[in-house]
Design an enzyme around this catalytic site. Structure first.
Site, PDB file in Angstrom:
ATOM      1  N   LYS A  88       0.771  -1.281  -0.084  1.00  0.00           N
ATOM      2  CA  LYS A  88       0.009  -0.060  -0.016  1.00  0.00           C
ATOM      3  C   LYS A  88       0.987   1.403   0.106  1.00  0.00           C
ATOM      4  O   LYS A  88       1.922   1.210   0.378  1.00  0.00           O
ATOM      5  CB  LYS A  88      -0.935  -0.081   1.151  1.00  0.00           C
ATOM      6  CG  LYS A  88      -1.944  -0.942   0.948  1.00  0.00           C
ATOM      7  CD  LYS A  88      -2.967  -0.502   0.218  1.00  0.00           C
ATOM      8  CE  LYS A  88      -4.178  -1.712   0.078  1.00  0.00           C
ATOM      9  NZ  LYS A  88      -5.489  -1.230  -0.187  1.00  0.00           N
ATOM     10  N   ARG A  99      -5.039 -10.260   2.944  1.00  0.00           N
ATOM     11  CA  ARG A  99      -5.131 -10.054   1.711  1.00  0.00           C
ATOM     12  C   ARG A  99      -3.674  -9.481   1.384  1.00  0.00           C
ATOM     13  O   ARG A  99      -3.464  -8.668   1.756  1.00  0.00           O
ATOM     14  CB  ARG A  99      -6.025  -9.250   1.187  1.00  0.00           C
ATOM     15  CG  ARG A  99      -6.186  -8.944  -0.337  1.00  0.00           C
ATOM     16  CD  ARG A  99      -7.330  -7.920  -1.053  1.00  0.00           C
ATOM     17  NE  ARG A  99      -6.997  -6.720  -0.303  1.00  0.00           N
ATOM     18  CZ  ARG A  99      -8.097  -6.114   0.426  1.00  0.00           C
ATOM     19  NH1 ARG A  99      -9.149  -6.740   0.735  1.00  0.00           N
ATOM     20  NH2 ARG A  99      -8.086  -4.756   0.702  1.00  0.00           N
TER      21      ARG A  99
END
Length: 138
Positions: free
Chosen positions: A82, A116
């Site tokens: 991210k 995830r």
């Protein structure tokens, strides 16, 4: 959880208290799912790290993940690669493995049950340690 929609979600996201606001929203959605007849066993809660959130918001969500876990459903977290990791470390997209491992291990320690990730084997090893530490704490 996502503030706005994909086209606008990163334009100045604002929360009064990100962790509290997201937990309240997810709690409302959980109640709506139950009213619609969706069984609890079909629901996991995803705070949407990085979706309509600044780096600070994402950090707050992970640091206070135990509040979401208290809602009684599995918490799903996807921090792999991210942008908040790049923001904090200066790492390029392909250099964010360690940041993702740290975020996922801490999230599991604080109650996340579904991860995830892009880096399955390394994350599984990190999560195994986080789970062992969490069990040792009880």
């Amino acid at each position: 959880h996502m503030q706005g929609n994909p086209a606008i979600m990163q334009r100045e996201p604002r929360y009064e208290d990100c962790a509290r606001d997201v937990a309240a929203w997810l709690s409302e959605r959980l109640d709506a799912a139950r009213r619609a007849g969706i069984g609890d066993d079909c629901v996991a809660l995803d705070p949407g790290v990085g979706f309509g959130k600044t780096a600070r918001h994402s950090l707050e969500l992970i640091a206070r993940l135990d509040g979401l876990a208290a809602l009684g459903r599995p918490v799903l977290l996807g921090a792999s690669r991210k942008s908040f990791i790049g923001h904090l470390t200066g790492a390029a997209l392909d250099q964010r493995l360690e940041g993702g491992l740290a975020a996922h291990a801490i999230a599991v320690f604080l109650g996340a049950r579904v991860i995830r990730t892009h880096d399955v084997a390394a994350t599984a090893r990190a999560v195994a340690i986080a789970n062992a530490l969490s069990r040792a704490r009880r």
